[in-house]
Scaffold this motif. Structure first.
Motif: not given
Length: 340
Positions: A174, A177, A180
């Protein structure tokens, strides 16, 4: 809705279409993380991204397969070209599939773009171990967009020898990234919103029900569409969050993405509103299960009440701020208290 809300909706729809269509995703290294469950697969989002990528120009697909045994995946069969490649990681060692992916990236034609699709980040994290960010970042390039699916109802493998103070693999994914997408069932989301509007307990679905033998609840992976919660990190570092509804291309909407609030209005679904300007947003309820706001009549009555200490401020003098009180008919007179 107010004009500002319409403007915000249009801006949110333009942003999601820009991300799905990969208009800016090739100008800098990007990693799109898809979170799904057994109740809602991320395949419709993947298909929409690949479909738009193929329509926009020559894009090469590199599939890093950990859980797909077929060379031509049914999801990609209609979009598969001769230049697209599949790396069957479930048959190879960690070093071998990493080398094959790097070789496939090196074969990208000059001026072309590529999408590296990882079908299971759960297996990827298990194989890469603590080197998950290093492996992903080694493939990052302006011409390559990395897309990976993580099944949130399947625990990510953590090595028993791993340092307990290290960040978990899920948190790492997360963090690195750029976008998401959390995929949720449309019908189940509507049931949760309805329960919330009536202050009922949040319903459980699938594995969360705790019923033996139940993996999927009715309403999972339905054909009318899905809900996608997006978190997008801009180049400035600001995070943009919004919730969308992705209709299937076979439906009447033909894949037109809308915000969840707009979907509720279009289908005449009435729920308790927490938007700016509503009673809850103005501090009337503050998320409580009881109505704590005042009606117009109650507000006027409150403003007309004269508190006792205001009479002591009329400048009568010599009273020392003594509170004056007029007895009512219902009061019980007590001489001892009156002498105090």
């Amino acid at each position: 809705m107010a004009p500002i809300n319409r403007h915000d909706r249009q801006r949110a729809v333009l942003l999601i279409n820009k991300i799905i269509s990969s208009r800016d995703e090739y100008n800098f290294p990007s990693f799109t993380l898809l979170l799904d469950t057994v109740s809602q697969s991320s395949k419709p989002v993947i298909k929409e991204i690949l479909h738009r990528a193929k329509e926009s120009g020559k894009v090469k697909i590199i599939l890093l397969s950990f859980e797909t045994s077929q060379r031509k995946v049914p999801l990609l069969s209609s979009l598969w070209d001769a230049d697209d490649e599949t790396v069957q990681a479930y048959k190879l060692s960690v070093e071998a599939w990493q080398a094959e992916v790097k070789a496939a990236i090196s074969r990208i034609k000059k001026g072309s773009r590529a999408i590296l699709l990882v079908d299971s980040l759960n297996e990827f994290c298990k194989a890469a171990g603590s080197k998950v960010p290093q492996v992903l970042l080694s493939w990052a390039a302006p011409s390559v967009r990395i897309i990976g699916t993580c099944h949130t109802d399947v625990p990510l493998h953590e090595s028993p020898k791993q340092n307990p103070y290290m960040v978990s693999a899920f948190a790492t994914l997360k963090y690195i990234s750029t976008t998401t997408f959390t995929c949720r069932s449309l019908s189940q989301t509507l049931e949760e919103l309805e329960a919330q509007s009536y202050s009922r307990a949040k319903p459980a679905f699938g594995l969360d029900e705790g019923v033996e033998g139940v993996l999927q609840t009715l309403g999972s992976d339905r054909t009318e569409g899905m809900v996608v919660e997006m978190e997008h990190k801009r180049k400035s570092g600001n995070v943009v969050s919004e919730t969308y509804v992705f209709p299937r291309r076979s439906t009447i909407d033909q894949g037109k993405i809308v915000t969840l609030s707009e979907y509720l209005e279009l289908h005449h679904i009435s729920l308790v509103s927490t938007a700016p300007g509503s009673a809850a947003a103005e501090g009337g309820d503050l998320g409580s299960t009881m109505h704590l706001g005042l009606t117009e009549q109650q507000r006027r009555d409150r403003e007309g009440v004269v508190l006792p200490h205001f009479d002591a401020q009329k400048g009568e003098g010599g009273e020392g701020g003594r509170i004056l009180y007029d007895m009512g008919a219902e009061d019980d007179f007590d001489e001892e208290e009156d002498e105090i």
